[in-house]
Write an enzyme that holds these catalytic residues in place. Structure first.
Site, PDB file in Angstrom:
ATOM      1  N   LYS A  10       0.851  -1.201   0.000  1.00 41.49           N
ATOM      2  CA  LYS A  10       0.000   0.000   0.000  1.00 41.49           C
ATOM      3  C   LYS A  10       0.873   1.233   0.000  1.00 41.49           C
ATOM      4  CE  LYS A  10       0.758   1.315   4.472  1.00 41.49           C
ATOM      5  NZ  LYS A  10       1.470   2.556   4.848  1.00 41.49           N
ATOM      6  N   ASP A  38      -2.452  -1.531  10.487  1.00 39.66           N
ATOM      7  CA  ASP A  38      -2.705  -1.549   9.045  1.00 39.66           C
ATOM      8  C   ASP A  38      -3.374  -2.839   8.567  1.00 39.66           C
ATOM      9  OD1 ASP A  38      -1.497   0.904   8.855  1.00 39.66           O
ATOM     10  OD2 ASP A  38       0.369   0.161   7.978  1.00 39.66           O
TER      11      ASP A  38
END
Length: 297
Positions: free
Chosen positions: A12, A142
């Site tokens: 990401k 996350d």
């Protein structure tokens, strides 16, 4: 009976990362847009019946640990604890996401393992995703994002995830110097004067509709990280020199991304960066548009 399954675990980027405050427990609260990208790891599971939980890790993962300090291993163990199942789990991990780069590699690996275990043990009923997310966040802030890796606005310490429903068309280069940033050090040195507060909604809309301006891609951690690890600042400068219309650090570093006019320009820029510095990791990539890709073998 042996069960086999494999998955792609995307990295990401934080297109921006604003610090909005600090909780009483010391954790900083953030406002960020996460996007999954086509740079990623490959993971396969081989699961056999066992009277007790057993997890082993093999593959190519550099100097990362192979025990429960590795988030993929911990995810398998935590899944079996949470859902009261036992098995012997062999994880085959092929790393492509650099460690310590702010790209979420370990978190993505953990989420991929959670999703594959859920598929194998048929824990995908309507109430299980929330339960899985509660387990996932215990491993890392996350991890829940990667359970459904789509562009999202992420707030709190990472646990509040609001999918944005659109995916920007971005040609990217991710460049990572051969250093590993200590995230805890960056956050420990962060002061309220470094906090920029919540991003404006119109800025988020501009990014998601293709707006590219350096002012949109603000990372409140960048100044501190670049002061301590000046290689990060040099990589950002090099991305700009090879034609990036905007460049910014992702997460707490050391990864830096640049935005280019087309995939071809991104490919050319990545090649130019590698020629200039063969030790630099430089990869052209785009937005990952899969959704928790899994495949039974």
């Amino acid at each position: 009976m042996v069960k086999l399954i494999s998955a792609f675990a995307p990295a990401k980027l934080n297109l921006f990362l604003h610090v909005t405050g600090r909780r009483a427990d010391g954790y900083h609260e953030l406002d960020s847009v996460f996007i999954p990208i086509t740079l990623g790891d490959r993971i396969a599971l081989e699961v056999r019946p066992s009277p007790r939980p057993v997890v082993a890790l093999r593959g190519s993962f550099g100097d990362l640990p192979a025990d429960d300090r590795n988030l993929a291993v911990r995810a398998a163990l935590d899944f079996m604890t949470e859902f009261a199942v036992t098995a012997e789990v062999l994880i085959e991990l092929r790393k492509a996401i650099p460690a310590g780069a702010g790209l979420g590699g370990g978190s993505s690996d953990a989420a991929a393992v959670f999703l594959m275990m859920a598929a194998l043990f048929r824990r995908e009923s309507i109430d299980e995703p929330e339960r899985l997310a509660r387990v996932a966040v215990k491993i890392g802030a996350d991890v829940p994002f990667f359970l459904n890796p789509v562009p999202a606005r992420v707030t709190g310490i990472g646990e509040h995830i609001a999918p944005l429903g659109v995916s920007p068309q971005l040609a990217l280069v991710v460049a990572v110097p051969r250093i590993e940033v200590n995230t805890a050090v960056v956050f420990r040195e962060l002061k309220p004067v470094d906090w920029s507060g919540a991003a404006a909604d119109e800025d988020v809309r501009a990014i998601m509709t293709g707006g590219v301006s350096p002012r949109l891609f603000v990372n409140d951690l960048a100044r501190l990280a670049m002061e301590r690890w000046p290689e990060i600042a040099r990589v950002k400068e090099r991305l700009e020199e090879v034609g990036a219309s905007a460049a910014a650090m992702t997460g707490s570093g050391a990864g830096v991304f640049g935005i280019f006019a087309s995939p071809a320009e991104a490919q050319n820029a990545a090649a130019a960066l590698r020629r200039r510095d063969p030790a630099l990791i430089a990869v052209a990539c785009g937005i990952y548009r899969g959704k928790a890709e899994r495949k039974s073998l």
